[in-house]
Design an enzyme around this catalytic site. Structure first.
Site: not given
Ligand SMILES: [Zn+2]
Length: 416
Positions: A251, A253, A294, A332, A353, A355, A380
């Site tokens: 991931d 951030d 994302n 995404c 897409c 998450k 996280d």
């Molecule tokens: Zn997407």
């Protein structure tokens, strides 16, 4: 497809290892690197070679002869007067019909060339260059592309570079259309990069082919030692994309960079304390390091695709300064809930897409031939864990801005 191997250069920088043999004859394990190149290509059905030689070329010719001992066909072009590394191509032009593979004779690699050739044909490229991240992008030449992978800029290592840039360098493997040799270059010596390839930047004819496969030159004694280790451990072979790969998905951030809520200002992007060291451990292992994030800030109209690209360039630059890289970044840009001011309407939908859905993992698995069941997702958030599980990966949860190094230490086969 014919293969041209440039074996004419001098190996001055590693003359401490071997000064009386040409660089392509330096041994890795019990074979010259040039033999390993030929073997690797022969396994994939490439058995027709032209080797350009000059400096101590007789050593190469005496070893390989016509290639029959190695199950291939080899011709030589001897540069009696130095022509520059691409000058010979113009001399042997008549032997090169259609596309040909052009490689340096002193690079250890194991690459699925058929896959690269498919890409070359699909892009209808005049030239495709194999590109990858390396451990020292800050003093390497850089290749920059548009979103369709057309090469737009090619910076030499001494050229001024933008503050933030993608870690992408030329690896010395090219597929070239022989029609490129129909031009007249009015110079005594013709340099491949400077005179033949760089002028194609921005013309839409030259594409970069990004790949995590193993390609390394042996330019320095340190790098030579490393290449030998990687070869003997089998890492060189395992990275060939014909073989199933493993990945550690990360991931962004709160996992790689400090959490600031929706990150919209590039100045807010800072790596967490252990991120670089942790990703270095992944780079040194058999796993690929792939970011899965994302970024609804795009659908919300708060960050443009170009700005996000620049934020990711910052991530790659900060990691690159520490000799660390990621192999891919998947994001995404969508968001399901519409009706807000400033939003980008066409990105407001329930995509596959975002998450916790596993769409980005599936895309990465297709792009890199990844076995998701042998791969890990580290993040996280609940969505990271759900998405990783949905994709069939192992999952490791860390605290927001937590210790990524510790988490990476839990991946099977990675030792801290
Ligand atoms: Zn997407």
């Amino acid at each position: 497809m014919k293969t041209v191997i440039m074996a004419g250069g001098k190996g001055t920088r590693i003359s401490s290892i071997a000064s009386d043999i040409p660089k392509p004859m330096i041994r890795i394990g019990d074979k010259p690197v040039l033999e390993l190149e030929i073997e690797s290509l022969k396994r994939q059905g490439f058995d027709d070679f032209i080797i350009t030689i000059s400096h101590l070329g007789n050593v190469i010719r005496d070893y390989f002869k016509d290639g029959s001992d190695f199950g291939v066909h080899i011709e030589y072009f001897n540069e009696e007067i130095p022509l520059g590394n691409a000058g010979a191509l113009f001399q042997i032009k008549d032997k090169l019909s259609d596309d040909f593979l052009l490689i340096n004779g002193d690079v250890l690699f194991d690459v699925d060339v058929g896959r690269m050739y498919e890409y070359h044909k699909q892009k209808k490229a005049a030239v495709t260059i194999f590109t990858h991240p390396n451990t020292h992008p800050y003093d390497s030449g850089l290749i920059m592309t548009d979103e369709d992978m057309r090469v737009t800029r090619w910076l030499a290592k001494e050229d001024e570079r933008p503050r933030y840039y993608k870690n992408r360098v030329n690896a010395g493997i090219h597929i070239i259309s022989s029609s490129l040799l129909d031009q007249k270059i009015d110079k005594e010596k013709i340099d491949l990069d400077r005179d033949l390839l760089k002028p194609l930047c921005g013309k839409g004819l030259m594409y970069a082919y990004d790949s995590p496969e193993y390609v390394k030159d042996m330019g320095t004694p340190d790098r030579y030692e490393e290449v030998c280790r990687d070869y003997l451990s089998g890492k060189v072979e395992r990275r060939n994309l014909k073989r199933k790969q493993k990945a550690v998905f990360l991931d962004r951030d709160g996992t790689i960079n400090r959490y600031v809520g929706f990150l919209t200002d590039i100045d807010d992007f800072e790596l967490t304390e252990t991120a670089a060291e942790a990703i270095k451990k992944i780079n040194d292992s058999d796993y690929l390091a792939i970011v899965i994030t994302n970024q609804p800030v795009i659908a919300r109209g708060e960050v443009t695709f170009e700005e996000l690209d620049e934020i990711h360039n910052k991530m790659e630059t900060l990691l690159g300064e520490k000799g660390v890289h990621v192999n891919g970044i998947y994001f995404c840009p969508h968001h399901p809930d519409s009706g807000f001011e400033g939003e980008v309407k066409e990105l407001k939908f329930d995509c596959e897409c975002r998450k916790p859905k596993p769409g980005m993992f599936y895309q990465a698995a297709e792009d890199f031939n990844i076995d998701l069941n042998q791969s890990y997702m580290i993040g996280d958030g609940d969505n990271d864990m759900k998405a990783g599980k949905a994709a069939g990966c192992h999952t490791i949860r860390i605290e927001r801005d937590g210790d990524l190094l510790e988490a990476v230490g839990k991946v099977k086969g990675i030792r801290l």
